[in-house]
Design an enzyme around this catalytic site. Structure first.
Site, PDB file in Angstrom:
ATOM      1  N   CYS A   1       7.851  54.411 -37.801  1.00 42.08           N
ATOM      2  CA  CYS A   1       7.311  53.885 -36.546  1.00 42.08           C
ATOM      3  C   CYS A   1       7.367  54.956 -35.459  1.00 42.08           C
ATOM      4  CB  CYS A   1       8.144  52.670 -36.138  1.00 42.08           C
ATOM      5  SG  CYS A   1       7.766  52.014 -34.508  1.00 42.08           S
TER       6      CYS A   1
ATOM      7  N   CYS B   1      -0.373  58.308 -35.701  1.00 40.48           N
ATOM      8  CA  CYS B   1      -0.216  56.853 -35.821  1.00 40.48           C
ATOM      9  C   CYS B   1      -0.205  56.516 -37.298  1.00 40.48           C
ATOM     10  CB  CYS B   1      -1.356  56.121 -35.118  1.00 40.48           C
ATOM     11  SG  CYS B   1      -1.433  54.344 -35.478  1.00 40.48           S
TER      12      CYS B   1
ATOM     13  N   GLU C   1      -7.328  47.813 -39.811  1.00 44.17           N
ATOM     14  CA  GLU C   1      -6.839  46.503 -40.267  1.00 44.17           C
ATOM     15  C   GLU C   1      -7.977  45.587 -40.695  1.00 44.17           C
ATOM     16  OE1 GLU C   1      -3.875  44.947 -37.585  1.00 44.17           O
ATOM     17  OE2 GLU C   1      -2.477  46.519 -38.210  1.00 44.17           O
TER      18      GLU C   1
ATOM     19  N   HIS D   1      -1.371  54.188 -38.975  1.00 41.74           N
ATOM     20  CA  HIS D   1      -2.602  53.675 -39.582  1.00 41.74           C
ATOM     21  C   HIS D   1      -3.632  54.762 -39.871  1.00 41.74           C
ATOM     22  CE1 HIS D   1      -1.018  49.827 -38.345  1.00 41.74           C
ATOM     23  NE2 HIS D   1      -2.087  49.171 -38.739  1.00 41.74           N
TER      24      HIS D   1
ATOM     25  N   ASP E   1       9.316  50.478 -40.415  1.00 45.99           N
ATOM     26  CA  ASP E   1       8.258  50.509 -39.403  1.00 45.99           C
ATOM     27  C   ASP E   1       8.275  49.161 -38.683  1.00 45.99           C
ATOM     28  OD1 ASP E   1       5.962  51.375 -37.968  1.00 45.99           O
ATOM     29  OD2 ASP E   1       4.650  50.312 -39.344  1.00 45.99           O
ATOM     30  N   SER E   2       7.644  49.110 -37.525  1.00 44.65           N
ATOM     31  CA  SER E   2       7.551  47.819 -36.823  1.00 44.65           C
ATOM     32  C   SER E   2       6.633  46.847 -37.574  1.00 44.65           C
ATOM     33  CB  SER E   2       7.038  48.024 -35.404  1.00 44.65           C
ATOM     34  OG  SER E   2       5.804  48.691 -35.422  1.00 44.65           O
TER      35      SER E   2
END
Lengths: 268, 268
Positions: free
Chosen positions: A74, A182, A150, A184, A11-12
Protein backbone atom coordinates in the site's frame (compact mmCIF):
# COMPACT_ATOMS: atom_id res chain seq x y z
CA UNK A 1 19.16 -23.92 4.11
CA UNK A 2 15.58 -23.18 3.12
CA UNK A 3 13.14 -21.02 5.07
CA UNK A 4 9.66 -22.24 4.16
CA UNK A 5 7.75 -19.60 6.14
CA UNK A 6 5.53 -17.39 3.96
CA UNK A 7 6.19 -13.80 2.95
CA UNK A 8 3.43 -11.49 4.19
CA UNK A 9 2.03 -8.93 1.75
CA UNK A 10 -0.38 -6.28 2.96
CA UNK A 11 -2.43 -3.63 1.17
CA UNK A 12 -5.50 -1.58 2.04
CA UNK A 13 -7.39 -3.50 -0.65
CA UNK A 14 -6.87 -5.98 -3.44
CA UNK A 15 -4.69 -3.69 -5.58
CA UNK A 16 -1.63 -5.09 -3.80
CA UNK A 17 -2.27 -8.41 -5.56
CA UNK A 18 -0.13 -6.94 -8.37
CA UNK A 19 2.72 -6.96 -5.84
CA UNK A 20 1.86 -10.54 -4.86
CA UNK A 21 1.90 -11.49 -8.56
CA UNK A 22 5.27 -9.82 -9.06
CA UNK A 23 6.66 -11.67 -6.01
CA UNK A 24 5.26 -14.99 -7.26
CA UNK A 25 6.84 -14.44 -10.69
CA UNK A 26 10.25 -13.41 -9.31
CA UNK A 27 10.32 -15.89 -6.38
CA UNK A 28 8.46 -19.06 -7.43
CA UNK A 29 9.82 -21.01 -4.44
CA UNK A 30 8.27 -18.62 -1.90
CA UNK A 31 4.82 -18.99 -0.33
CA UNK A 32 2.71 -15.85 0.09
CA UNK A 33 0.24 -14.78 2.76
CA UNK A 34 -1.76 -11.80 1.50
CA UNK A 35 -3.83 -9.46 3.66
CA UNK A 36 -6.20 -6.88 2.12
CA UNK A 37 -7.71 -4.52 4.69
CA UNK A 38 -10.82 -4.09 2.55
CA UNK A 39 -13.04 -3.19 5.54
CA UNK A 40 -11.11 0.02 6.13
CA UNK A 41 -10.04 1.17 2.66
CA UNK A 42 -9.27 3.68 1.31
CA UNK A 43 -6.23 4.66 3.40
CA UNK A 44 -5.39 7.66 1.18
CA UNK A 45 -8.03 9.89 2.76
CA UNK A 46 -7.15 9.04 6.39
CA UNK A 47 -4.87 10.77 8.89
CA UNK A 48 -1.28 9.61 9.42
CA UNK A 49 -2.10 8.48 12.98
CA UNK A 50 -4.97 6.28 11.74
CA UNK A 51 -2.89 4.80 8.90
CA UNK A 52 -0.09 4.02 11.39
CA UNK A 53 -2.51 2.25 13.71
CA UNK A 54 -4.07 0.18 10.93
CA UNK A 55 -0.65 -0.72 9.49
CA UNK A 56 0.63 -1.86 12.87
CA UNK A 57 -2.46 -4.06 13.37
CA UNK A 58 -2.03 -5.60 9.89
CA UNK A 59 1.68 -6.33 10.37
CA UNK A 60 0.97 -7.80 13.82
CA UNK A 61 -1.67 -10.05 12.25
CA UNK A 62 0.77 -11.32 9.60
CA UNK A 63 3.42 -11.85 12.30
CA UNK A 64 0.98 -13.94 14.37
CA UNK A 65 0.32 -16.00 11.25
CA UNK A 66 4.05 -16.87 11.08
CA UNK A 67 5.43 -14.87 8.15
CA UNK A 68 9.19 -14.34 7.87
CA UNK A 69 9.03 -10.84 6.34
CA UNK A 70 6.42 -8.27 5.29
CA UNK A 71 5.99 -6.33 2.06
CA UNK A 72 3.81 -3.23 2.43
CA UNK A 73 2.15 -2.98 -0.98
CA UNK A 74 0.00 0.00 0.00
CA UNK A 75 1.48 3.33 -1.10
CA UNK A 76 -0.20 5.31 1.67
CA UNK A 77 0.98 2.91 4.38
CA UNK A 78 4.48 2.83 2.86
CA UNK A 79 4.63 6.61 2.89
CA UNK A 80 3.12 7.29 6.30
CA UNK A 81 3.61 4.30 8.55
CA UNK A 82 6.88 2.50 7.82
CA UNK A 83 9.01 4.85 9.95
CA UNK A 84 7.16 4.18 13.22
CA UNK A 85 6.32 0.52 12.72
CA UNK A 86 7.25 -1.83 15.56
CA UNK A 87 8.19 -5.27 14.20
CA UNK A 88 10.93 -7.82 14.67
CA UNK A 89 10.60 -8.83 11.02
CA UNK A 90 12.14 -7.27 7.92
CA UNK A 91 9.55 -4.93 6.39
CA UNK A 92 9.84 -3.44 2.89
CA UNK A 93 7.63 -0.82 1.25
CA UNK A 94 6.84 -0.18 -2.40
CA UNK A 95 7.88 3.47 -2.42
CA UNK A 96 11.58 3.10 -1.61
CA UNK A 97 11.89 0.18 -4.04
CA UNK A 98 10.09 1.95 -6.89
CA UNK A 99 12.01 5.18 -6.33
CA UNK A 100 15.36 3.33 -6.20
CA UNK A 101 14.77 1.64 -9.56
CA UNK A 102 13.56 4.84 -11.21
CA UNK A 103 16.55 6.77 -9.83
CA UNK A 104 18.91 4.11 -11.16
CA UNK A 105 17.42 4.14 -14.66
CA UNK A 106 16.53 7.77 -15.28
CA UNK A 107 18.67 10.09 -17.41
CA UNK A 108 17.40 13.04 -15.36
CA UNK A 109 13.64 13.52 -15.56
CA UNK A 110 11.10 11.20 -13.92
CA UNK A 111 7.32 11.33 -14.26
CA UNK A 112 5.44 9.80 -11.33
CA UNK A 113 1.87 8.57 -11.91
CA UNK A 114 -0.27 7.92 -8.84
CA UNK A 115 -3.55 8.49 -7.06
CA UNK A 116 -4.41 11.98 -5.83
CA UNK A 117 -3.49 10.99 -2.26
CA UNK A 118 -0.07 9.62 -3.29
CA UNK A 119 0.74 12.61 -5.49
CA UNK A 120 -0.37 15.04 -2.78
CA UNK A 121 1.88 13.29 -0.25
CA UNK A 122 4.86 13.70 -2.67
CA UNK A 123 6.24 10.47 -1.15
CA UNK A 124 7.84 9.31 -4.43
CA UNK A 125 9.18 12.80 -5.15
CA UNK A 126 10.88 12.98 -1.76
CA UNK A 127 12.28 9.45 -2.06
CA UNK A 128 13.61 10.18 -5.56
CA UNK A 129 15.30 13.44 -4.56
CA UNK A 130 16.82 11.77 -1.48
CA UNK A 131 18.41 9.20 -3.79
CA UNK A 132 19.48 11.63 -6.52
CA UNK A 133 19.37 15.34 -5.78
CA UNK A 134 19.82 16.15 -9.49
CA UNK A 135 16.57 14.47 -10.59
CA UNK A 136 13.69 16.51 -11.91
CA UNK A 137 10.42 14.95 -10.82
CA UNK A 138 6.99 15.69 -12.23
CA UNK A 139 4.07 13.99 -10.47
CA UNK A 140 0.63 13.53 -11.96
CA UNK A 141 -2.58 12.29 -10.34
CA UNK A 142 -4.50 9.90 -12.60
CA UNK A 143 -7.77 9.40 -10.70
CA UNK A 144 -9.47 7.52 -13.54
CA UNK A 145 -6.89 4.72 -13.73
CA UNK A 146 -8.03 2.80 -10.62
CA UNK A 147 -11.73 2.64 -11.61
CA UNK A 148 -10.78 1.78 -15.22
CA UNK A 149 -8.63 -1.13 -14.00
CA UNK A 150 -11.37 -2.24 -11.59
CA UNK A 151 -13.86 -2.20 -14.47
CA UNK A 152 -11.46 -4.55 -16.29
CA UNK A 153 -11.11 -2.13 -19.22
CA UNK A 154 -7.41 -2.81 -19.71
CA UNK A 155 -6.83 -3.11 -23.43
CA UNK A 156 -9.57 -0.69 -24.33
CA UNK A 157 -9.99 2.40 -26.51
CA UNK A 158 -11.56 4.38 -23.62
CA UNK A 159 -8.62 3.60 -21.34
CA UNK A 160 -6.18 4.44 -24.12
CA UNK A 161 -7.87 7.82 -24.66
CA UNK A 162 -7.71 8.57 -20.93
CA UNK A 163 -4.08 7.45 -20.65
CA UNK A 164 -3.08 9.50 -23.68
CA UNK A 165 -4.66 12.60 -22.18
CA UNK A 166 -2.90 12.10 -18.82
CA UNK A 167 0.53 11.11 -20.11
CA UNK A 168 1.03 13.26 -23.23
CA UNK A 169 1.94 16.47 -21.34
CA UNK A 170 4.49 14.53 -19.26
CA UNK A 171 6.05 12.99 -22.36
CA UNK A 172 6.13 16.37 -24.10
CA UNK A 173 7.92 17.84 -21.08
CA UNK A 174 10.79 15.40 -21.74
CA UNK A 175 10.27 12.77 -19.05
CA UNK A 176 12.59 9.79 -19.75
CA UNK A 177 11.21 7.48 -17.04
CA UNK A 178 7.61 6.82 -15.99
CA UNK A 179 7.21 5.49 -12.45
CA UNK A 180 3.90 3.67 -11.89
CA UNK A 181 3.25 4.67 -8.29
CA UNK A 182 0.00 2.84 -7.61
CA UNK A 183 -0.70 -0.85 -7.01
CA UNK A 184 -3.31 -0.94 -9.78
CA UNK A 185 -1.18 0.53 -12.54
CA UNK A 186 0.91 -2.53 -13.51
CA UNK A 187 -2.23 -3.81 -15.26
CA UNK A 188 -1.98 -0.75 -17.52
CA UNK A 189 1.75 -1.22 -18.17
CA UNK A 190 1.37 -2.68 -21.71
CA UNK A 191 -0.86 0.20 -22.77
CA UNK A 192 1.37 2.82 -21.13
CA UNK A 193 4.52 1.32 -22.66
CA UNK A 194 2.92 1.52 -26.10
CA UNK A 195 1.97 5.18 -25.56
CA UNK A 196 5.36 6.13 -24.10
CA UNK A 197 7.42 4.47 -26.79
CA UNK A 198 10.92 2.98 -26.70
CA UNK A 199 12.77 6.04 -25.42
CA UNK A 200 10.95 6.05 -22.08
CA UNK A 201 11.66 3.55 -19.28
CA UNK A 202 8.59 2.19 -17.48
CA UNK A 203 9.23 1.38 -13.82
CA UNK A 204 6.60 -0.29 -11.73
CA UNK A 205 6.91 -0.36 -7.96
CA UNK A 206 5.53 -3.93 -7.75
CA UNK A 207 8.30 -5.43 -9.90
CA UNK A 208 10.89 -3.23 -8.18
CA UNK A 209 9.94 -4.35 -4.67
CA UNK A 210 9.91 -8.02 -5.79
CA UNK A 211 13.49 -7.59 -7.02
CA UNK A 212 14.53 -5.95 -3.76
CA UNK A 213 12.86 -8.69 -1.68
CA UNK A 214 14.65 -11.39 -3.71
CA UNK A 215 18.04 -9.85 -2.93
CA UNK A 216 17.29 -9.18 0.74
CA UNK A 217 15.95 -12.69 1.47
CA UNK A 218 19.11 -14.16 -0.07
CA UNK A 219 21.36 -11.79 1.87
CA UNK A 220 19.63 -12.57 5.18
CA UNK A 221 19.48 -16.33 4.64
CA UNK A 222 15.68 -16.27 4.61
CA UNK A 223 15.05 -17.57 1.07
CA UNK A 224 13.01 -20.70 0.37
CA UNK A 225 14.49 -23.28 -1.98
CA UNK A 226 11.33 -25.14 -2.95
CA UNK A 227 7.74 -24.08 -2.59
CA UNK A 228 6.44 -25.78 0.57
CA UNK A 229 2.98 -24.28 0.96
CA UNK A 230 0.03 -22.77 -0.88
CA UNK A 231 -0.46 -19.04 -1.30
CA UNK A 232 -3.22 -17.78 0.96
CA UNK A 233 -5.38 -14.66 0.65
CA UNK A 234 -7.10 -12.86 3.54
CA UNK A 235 -9.41 -9.83 3.52
CA UNK A 236 -11.08 -7.91 6.36
CA UNK A 237 -14.30 -7.48 4.36
CA UNK A 238 -15.41 -9.77 1.56
CA UNK A 239 -17.81 -8.88 -1.23
CA UNK A 240 -18.61 -10.03 -4.72
CA UNK A 241 -16.79 -6.98 -5.99
CA UNK A 242 -13.59 -7.78 -4.07
CA UNK A 243 -13.70 -11.36 -5.33
CA UNK A 244 -14.23 -10.23 -8.91
CA UNK A 245 -11.30 -7.80 -8.79
CA UNK A 246 -9.04 -10.34 -7.05
CA UNK A 247 -9.80 -12.86 -9.80
CA UNK A 248 -8.94 -10.30 -12.44
CA UNK A 249 -5.69 -9.22 -10.76
CA UNK A 250 -4.43 -12.78 -10.26
CA UNK A 251 -5.82 -14.02 -13.59
CA UNK A 252 -7.35 -17.01 -11.76
CA UNK A 253 -10.14 -17.72 -9.26
CA UNK A 254 -9.03 -17.37 -5.65
CA UNK A 255 -10.46 -18.26 -2.23
CA UNK A 256 -10.54 -15.28 0.13
CA UNK A 257 -10.50 -15.90 3.87
CA UNK A 258 -12.40 -13.30 5.91
CA UNK A 259 -10.28 -12.33 8.94
CA UNK A 260 -10.39 -9.95 11.89
CA UNK A 261 -7.01 -8.29 12.35
CA UNK A 262 -7.96 -6.89 15.77
CA UNK A 263 -7.35 -3.32 16.89
CA UNK A 264 -9.95 -0.58 16.96
CA UNK A 265 -12.66 -0.79 14.30
CA UNK A 266 -13.16 2.19 12.03
CA UNK A 267 -15.18 4.93 13.61
CA UNK A 268 -15.47 3.17 16.98
CA UNK B 1 -45.38 34.74 7.16
CA UNK B 2 -41.80 34.18 6.14
CA UNK B 3 -39.35 31.81 7.86
CA UNK B 4 -35.87 33.15 7.15
CA UNK B 5 -33.97 30.30 8.84
CA UNK B 6 -31.71 28.36 6.44
CA UNK B 7 -32.35 24.91 5.01
CA UNK B 8 -29.59 22.48 6.00
CA UNK B 9 -28.14 20.24 3.29
CA UNK B 10 -25.74 17.47 4.20
CA UNK B 11 -23.65 15.06 2.14
CA UNK B 12 -20.59 12.92 2.80
CA UNK B 13 -18.68 15.15 0.39
CA UNK B 14 -19.17 17.95 -2.10
CA UNK B 15 -21.32 15.93 -4.53
CA UNK B 16 -24.39 17.11 -2.63
CA UNK B 17 -23.74 20.60 -3.98
CA UNK B 18 -25.83 19.49 -6.97
CA UNK B 19 -28.72 19.20 -4.49
CA UNK B 20 -27.88 22.63 -3.08
CA UNK B 21 -27.88 24.02 -6.65
CA UNK B 22 -31.24 22.41 -7.39
CA UNK B 23 -32.68 23.88 -4.16
CA UNK B 24 -31.27 27.33 -4.98
CA UNK B 25 -32.79 27.18 -8.47
CA UNK B 26 -36.23 26.01 -7.28
CA UNK B 27 -36.35 28.10 -4.08
CA UNK B 28 -34.50 31.37 -4.71
CA UNK B 29 -35.90 32.94 -1.52
CA UNK B 30 -34.38 30.26 0.73
CA UNK B 31 -30.97 30.48 2.38
CA UNK B 32 -28.85 27.30 2.46
CA UNK B 33 -26.40 25.94 5.02
CA UNK B 34 -24.37 23.13 3.43
CA UNK B 35 -22.31 20.55 5.33
CA UNK B 36 -19.93 18.18 3.52
CA UNK B 37 -18.44 15.53 5.82
CA UNK B 38 -15.29 15.37 3.69
CA UNK B 39 -13.12 14.12 6.58
CA UNK B 40 -15.04 10.85 6.74
CA UNK B 41 -16.06 10.14 3.15
CA UNK B 42 -16.81 7.79 1.49
CA UNK B 43 -19.87 6.57 3.41
CA UNK B 44 -20.67 3.86 0.83
CA UNK B 45 -18.05 1.45 2.18
CA UNK B 46 -18.97 1.87 5.87
CA UNK B 47 -21.29 -0.15 8.13
CA UNK B 48 -24.90 0.93 8.74
CA UNK B 49 -24.12 1.63 12.42
CA UNK B 50 -21.24 3.96 11.50
CA UNK B 51 -23.28 5.77 8.82
CA UNK B 52 -26.12 6.23 11.34
CA UNK B 53 -23.74 7.72 13.90
CA UNK B 54 -22.16 10.11 11.38
CA UNK B 55 -25.55 11.16 10.02
CA UNK B 56 -26.88 11.91 13.51
CA UNK B 57 -23.80 14.04 14.30
CA UNK B 58 -24.19 15.96 11.04
CA UNK B 59 -27.91 16.61 11.52
CA UNK B 60 -27.26 17.68 15.14
CA UNK B 61 -24.59 20.11 13.89
CA UNK B 62 -27.00 21.67 11.38
CA UNK B 63 -29.69 21.88 14.09
CA UNK B 64 -27.28 23.73 16.42
CA UNK B 65 -26.60 26.15 13.59
CA UNK B 66 -30.31 27.02 13.46
CA UNK B 67 -31.66 25.36 10.30
CA UNK B 68 -35.42 24.85 9.90
CA UNK B 69 -35.22 21.56 7.97
CA UNK B 70 -32.59 19.16 6.66
CA UNK B 71 -32.10 17.62 3.22
CA UNK B 72 -29.92 14.51 3.24
CA UNK B 73 -28.20 14.66 -0.14
CA UNK B 74 -26.05 11.58 0.50
CA UNK B 75 -27.51 8.42 -1.01
CA UNK B 76 -25.87 6.12 1.54
CA UNK B 77 -27.10 8.18 4.50
CA UNK B 78 -30.58 8.43 2.94
CA UNK B 79 -30.72 4.67 2.53
CA UNK B 80 -29.24 3.59 5.85
CA UNK B 81 -29.77 6.29 8.44
CA UNK B 82 -33.06 8.15 7.88
CA UNK B 83 -35.19 5.57 9.67
CA UNK B 84 -33.40 5.85 13.00
CA UNK B 85 -32.57 9.55 12.98
CA UNK B 86 -33.53 11.55 16.07
CA UNK B 87 -34.46 15.11 15.11
CA UNK B 88 -37.23 17.59 15.87
CA UNK B 89 -36.85 19.02 12.34
CA UNK B 90 -38.35 17.83 9.07
CA UNK B 91 -35.71 15.69 7.30
CA UNK B 92 -35.95 14.64 3.65
CA UNK B 93 -33.72 12.25 1.73
CA UNK B 94 -32.87 12.05 -1.95
CA UNK B 95 -33.89 8.42 -2.43
CA UNK B 96 -37.60 8.69 -1.63
CA UNK B 97 -37.89 11.88 -3.69
CA UNK B 98 -36.05 10.47 -6.70
CA UNK B 99 -37.97 7.20 -6.58
CA UNK B 100 -41.32 9.01 -6.28
CA UNK B 101 -40.69 11.10 -9.38
CA UNK B 102 -39.44 8.12 -11.41
CA UNK B 103 -42.45 6.02 -10.31
CA UNK B 104 -44.80 8.83 -11.35
CA UNK B 105 -43.26 9.22 -14.79
CA UNK B 106 -42.35 5.69 -15.84
CA UNK B 107 -44.45 3.64 -18.25
CA UNK B 108 -43.20 0.45 -16.57
CA UNK B 109 -39.45 0.04 -16.77
CA UNK B 110 -36.94 2.14 -14.82
CA UNK B 111 -33.15 2.06 -15.12
CA UNK B 112 -31.30 3.22 -12.00
CA UNK B 113 -27.73 4.52 -12.38
CA UNK B 114 -25.64 4.81 -9.21
CA UNK B 115 -22.38 4.02 -7.48
CA UNK B 116 -21.54 0.41 -6.66
CA UNK B 117 -22.51 0.96 -3.01
CA UNK B 118 -25.91 2.44 -3.91
CA UNK B 119 -26.67 -0.26 -6.47
CA UNK B 120 -25.61 -3.00 -4.06
CA UNK B 121 -27.90 -1.58 -1.37
CA UNK B 122 -30.84 -1.69 -3.85
CA UNK B 123 -32.25 1.33 -1.99
CA UNK B 124 -33.81 2.86 -5.12
CA UNK B 125 -35.14 -0.51 -6.29
CA UNK B 126 -36.89 -1.10 -2.96
CA UNK B 127 -38.29 2.45 -2.86
CA UNK B 128 -39.58 2.14 -6.45
CA UNK B 129 -41.26 -1.22 -5.86
CA UNK B 130 -42.82 0.07 -2.62
CA UNK B 131 -44.39 2.90 -4.64
CA UNK B 132 -45.42 0.80 -7.66
CA UNK B 133 -45.30 -2.96 -7.37
CA UNK B 134 -45.70 -3.31 -11.15
CA UNK B 135 -42.44 -1.52 -11.99
CA UNK B 136 -39.54 -3.39 -13.50
CA UNK B 137 -36.27 -1.96 -12.19
CA UNK B 138 -32.83 -2.52 -13.63
CA UNK B 139 -29.94 -1.05 -11.64
CA UNK B 140 -26.47 -0.40 -13.00
CA UNK B 141 -23.30 0.64 -11.19
CA UNK B 142 -21.36 3.30 -13.12
CA UNK B 143 -18.10 3.56 -11.13
CA UNK B 144 -16.37 5.77 -13.71
CA UNK B 145 -18.95 8.57 -13.59
CA UNK B 146 -17.85 10.10 -10.26
CA UNK B 147 -14.15 10.37 -11.16
CA UNK B 148 -15.04 11.66 -14.65
CA UNK B 149 -17.22 14.40 -13.13
CA UNK B 150 -14.52 15.21 -10.56
CA UNK B 151 -11.98 15.53 -13.39
CA UNK B 152 -14.37 18.07 -14.94
CA UNK B 153 -14.66 16.04 -18.17
CA UNK B 154 -18.36 16.76 -18.60
CA UNK B 155 -18.89 17.50 -22.28
CA UNK B 156 -16.12 15.21 -23.42
CA UNK B 157 -15.65 12.40 -25.95
CA UNK B 158 -14.14 10.09 -23.30
CA UNK B 159 -17.10 10.60 -20.99
CA UNK B 160 -19.49 10.10 -23.88
CA UNK B 161 -17.80 6.80 -24.80
CA UNK B 162 -18.02 5.61 -21.19
CA UNK B 163 -21.66 6.68 -20.83
CA UNK B 164 -22.60 5.02 -24.11
CA UNK B 165 -21.05 1.75 -22.97
CA UNK B 166 -22.85 1.86 -19.61
CA UNK B 167 -26.25 3.00 -20.81
CA UNK B 168 -26.70 1.23 -24.17
CA UNK B 169 -27.64 -2.19 -22.69
CA UNK B 170 -30.22 -0.51 -20.42
CA UNK B 171 -31.73 1.38 -23.35
CA UNK B 172 -31.78 -1.76 -25.48
CA UNK B 173 -33.62 -3.59 -22.69
CA UNK B 174 -36.48 -1.10 -23.08
CA UNK B 175 -36.02 1.19 -20.10
CA UNK B 176 -38.33 4.24 -20.47
CA UNK B 177 -37.00 6.21 -17.48
CA UNK B 178 -33.42 6.73 -16.30
CA UNK B 179 -33.07 7.64 -12.63
CA UNK B 180 -29.78 9.38 -11.80
CA UNK B 181 -29.18 7.96 -8.33
CA UNK B 182 -25.94 9.69 -7.39
CA UNK B 183 -25.26 13.28 -6.34
CA UNK B 184 -22.60 13.72 -9.04
CA UNK B 185 -24.69 12.58 -11.99
CA UNK B 186 -26.78 15.73 -12.62
CA UNK B 187 -23.61 17.22 -14.15
CA UNK B 188 -23.82 14.45 -16.77
CA UNK B 189 -27.54 14.99 -17.42
CA UNK B 190 -27.12 16.89 -20.74
CA UNK B 191 -24.86 14.14 -22.11
CA UNK B 192 -27.11 11.33 -20.83
CA UNK B 193 -30.24 13.02 -22.22
CA UNK B 194 -28.58 13.23 -25.64
CA UNK B 195 -27.64 9.52 -25.52
CA UNK B 196 -31.02 8.40 -24.23
CA UNK B 197 -33.09 10.36 -26.75
CA UNK B 198 -36.56 11.84 -26.51
CA UNK B 199 -38.43 8.64 -25.64
CA UNK B 200 -36.67 8.22 -22.30
CA UNK B 201 -37.42 10.38 -19.24
CA UNK B 202 -34.41 11.51 -17.25
CA UNK B 203 -35.10 11.88 -13.52
CA UNK B 204 -32.50 13.29 -11.21
CA UNK B 205 -32.87 12.90 -7.47
CA UNK B 206 -31.49 16.41 -6.81
CA UNK B 207 -34.24 18.16 -8.79
CA UNK B 208 -36.84 15.75 -7.39
CA UNK B 209 -35.94 16.45 -3.76
CA UNK B 210 -35.92 20.22 -4.43
CA UNK B 211 -39.48 19.94 -5.76
CA UNK B 212 -40.53 17.90 -2.72
CA UNK B 213 -38.93 20.39 -0.31
CA UNK B 214 -40.70 23.30 -2.03
CA UNK B 215 -44.10 21.66 -1.48
CA UNK B 216 -43.40 20.57 2.10
CA UNK B 217 -42.09 23.98 3.25
CA UNK B 218 -45.22 25.61 1.86
CA UNK B 219 -47.49 23.03 3.48
CA UNK B 220 -45.82 23.40 6.88
CA UNK B 221 -45.68 27.21 6.80
CA UNK B 222 -41.88 27.16 6.81
CA UNK B 223 -41.20 28.85 3.45
CA UNK B 224 -39.17 32.06 3.16
CA UNK B 225 -40.62 34.89 1.10
CA UNK B 226 -37.45 36.86 0.41
CA UNK B 227 -33.86 35.79 0.69
CA UNK B 228 -32.62 37.09 4.05
CA UNK B 229 -29.15 35.56 4.31
CA UNK B 230 -26.17 34.30 2.35
CA UNK B 231 -25.66 30.64 1.50
CA UNK B 232 -22.92 29.13 3.63
CA UNK B 233 -20.75 26.06 2.99
CA UNK B 234 -19.06 23.95 5.67
CA UNK B 235 -16.73 20.94 5.32
CA UNK B 236 -15.09 18.72 7.93
CA UNK B 237 -11.85 18.52 5.94
CA UNK B 238 -10.72 21.14 3.44
CA UNK B 239 -8.25 20.59 0.60
CA UNK B 240 -7.40 22.16 -2.71
CA UNK B 241 -9.21 19.28 -4.37
CA UNK B 242 -12.44 19.82 -2.41
CA UNK B 243 -12.33 23.54 -3.23
CA UNK B 244 -11.74 22.84 -6.91
CA UNK B 245 -14.66 20.41 -7.12
CA UNK B 246 -16.95 22.72 -5.12
CA UNK B 247 -16.16 25.55 -7.54
CA UNK B 248 -16.98 23.32 -10.49
CA UNK B 249 -20.24 22.03 -9.00
CA UNK B 250 -21.52 25.51 -8.09
CA UNK B 251 -20.08 27.14 -11.23
CA UNK B 252 -18.59 29.89 -9.03
CA UNK B 253 -15.86 30.31 -6.41
CA UNK B 254 -17.03 29.53 -2.90
CA UNK B 255 -15.65 30.01 0.62
CA UNK B 256 -15.58 26.76 2.61
CA UNK B 257 -15.68 26.94 6.40
CA UNK B 258 -13.80 24.13 8.15
CA UNK B 259 -15.95 22.80 11.01
CA UNK B 260 -15.88 20.08 13.66
CA UNK B 261 -19.26 18.35 13.86
CA UNK B 262 -18.33 16.57 17.10
CA UNK B 263 -18.94 12.90 17.79
CA UNK B 264 -16.30 10.20 17.57
CA UNK B 265 -13.57 10.74 14.98
CA UNK B 266 -13.05 8.03 12.39
CA UNK B 267 -11.02 5.12 13.67
CA UNK B 268 -10.65 6.54 17.20
Amino acid sequence: MSDARPIGVFDSGVGGLTVASALAARLPAETLLYLGDTARLPYGTKSAATVERYTQANVDFLERRGVKAVVVACNTASALALGRLRSALPVWGVIEAGAAEAAARSRGRVGVLGTEATVRSDAYGRALRRLRADLEVESLACPLFVPLVEEGWLDDPVTEAVARRYVTPLLESGVDTLLLGCTHYPLLAPLLARLAGDGVALVDAATAVAEQVAGELERRGLAARTKAGTDHFCVTDASERVERIAREFLARPVALELVDVGGAPEGA
